[in-house]
Design an enzyme around this catalytic site. Structure first.
Site, PDB file in Angstrom:
ATOM      1  CG  HIS A 146      11.985   6.261  -3.286  1.00 35.50           C
ATOM      2  ND1 HIS A 146      12.165   7.576  -3.071  1.00 35.50           N
ATOM      3  CD2 HIS A 146      11.658   6.035  -4.536  1.00 35.50           C
ATOM      4  CE1 HIS A 146      11.868   8.487  -4.272  1.00 35.50           C
ATOM      5  NE2 HIS A 146      11.693   7.349  -5.236  1.00 35.50           N
ATOM      6  CD  GLU A 147      10.582   2.873  -6.333  1.00 30.76           C
ATOM      7  OE1 GLU A 147       9.777   3.211  -7.032  1.00 30.76           O
ATOM      8  OE2 GLU A 147      12.133   3.597  -6.678  1.00 30.76           O
ATOM      9  CG  HIS A 150       6.869   6.553  -5.960  1.00 30.92           C
ATOM     10  ND1 HIS A 150       6.511   7.736  -6.241  1.00 30.92           N
ATOM     11  CD2 HIS A 150       8.275   6.545  -6.070  1.00 30.92           C
ATOM     12  CE1 HIS A 150       7.724   8.581  -6.465  1.00 30.92           C
ATOM     13  NE2 HIS A 150       8.977   7.736  -6.517  1.00 30.92           N
ATOM     14  CD  GLU A 227      11.352  10.325  -7.658  1.00 34.50           C
ATOM     15  OE1 GLU A 227      11.926   9.874  -7.034  1.00 34.50           O
ATOM     16  OE2 GLU A 227      10.390   9.973  -8.410  1.00 34.50           O
TER      17      GLU A 227
END
Length: 299
Positions: A146-147, A150, A227
């Protein structure tokens, strides 16, 4: 909805970052000019104000990641002590097609994580000790993915700059309130006009009311859809939506707020660091909805 390529998303984030810098510079100049006028600093004050704005913008662009990491007490993750974490970060970075980011750990029982940096080549990922203790390998991999999303999508620069901007807005509010409370510049005020004290009082009160709202408006650009996108992209990177879904479920069940939680940096984390407490500046979509969407993915 029109579909956009990864490059278009990256370009949009870069444009928004520059837009924030320009708009905030104008706001900062307006506030600073009031100080210059109030204390009668003249052209010298304007020159110093311009230098400060340029310097602050440079810091926001070049050093904001270091400020964000320092503000939460993050330290570099020792490769030997945290070899599993380093191994997962390296694997996910390879799968995402980005350089391995620097790895940091913060001593915090709440399970959480965030990414920061100005671009994929200068990125960092920070996780809490609580996350490492609570997650199994698949769940930790999902959080890191997930990070990493980003980072790949270039969300990190926008999120980090917004954090620094939000922090200064709150600081400016406090400066005005303290000036109002302690009567800074009292002699100057009496020499000019007692009405200036009333002006300072009004500005302080107005800032105390609108500063959090300005923060909310700025951070609203960090759309909840980012998100959702990072969740989905992360799941595709590791070819597994269930690891992140399980991690989010554990994160959602932890109700204690983060000890170093700040409204200025809250949007950077994978989950609301204030725990279950509802607060005005929430920027994350409901964890239940995120889990539902992840489990509905077909990979």
């Amino acid at each position: 909805m029109t579909k956009r390529t990864l490059y278009e998303l990256q370009a949009e984030n870069v444009r928004k970052t520059y837009l924030f810098i320009v708009l905030f510079s104008l706001i900062l100049f307006a506030v600073g000019y009031f100080f210059v006028w109030y204390f009668n600093w003249g052209i010298t004050g304007i020159i110093f104000l311009a230098i400060f704005i340029v310097l602050y913008n440079w810091i926001a662009y070049e050093q904001s990641d270091k400020i964000a990491l320092t503000s939460v007490g993050a330290v570099p993750a020792d490769p030997e002590k945290f070899y599993v974490l380093h191994n997962i970060v390296e694997e996910v970075a390879l799968a995402a097609g980005v350089p391995k980011p620097k790895v940091y750990v913060m001593n915090e029982p709440q399970p959480n994580a965030f990414a920061t940096g100005k671009d994929p080549k200068h990125a960092s990922i920070c996780v809490t000790t609580g996350l490492l203790q609570m997650m199994n390998r698949e769940e930790l991999q999902g959080v890191i993915a997930h990070e990493m999303s980003h980072i790949r999508n270039r969300d990190i620069l926008l999120m980090t700059v917004v954090a620094i901007v939000a922090g200064l807005i709150i600081l400016l509010r406090d400066v005005f309130l303290r000036s109002m409370w302690w009567g800074i510049g009292g002699e100057r005020r009496r020499d000019k006009n007692d009405n200036l004290g009333i002006i300072l009082l009004l500005i302080g009160l107005i800032l105390s009311i609108i500063a959090p709202i300005v923060v909310l408006i700025i951070r609203s650009a960090i759309s909840r859809q980012r998100e959702y996108l990072a969740d989905a992209t992360g799941a595709y990177i590791v070819r597994d939506p269930y690891g992140l879904a399980s991690a989010l479920e554990k994160i959602g069940n932890y109700t204690r707020p983060m000890r170093t939680a700040s409204s200025a940096t809250a949007h950077m984390f994978i989950s609301n660091p204030f725990g279950k407490v509802e607060y005005l500046f929430a920027t994350h979509p409901p964890i239940e909805e995120r889990i539902k969407r992840l489990k509905s993915l077909t990979i």
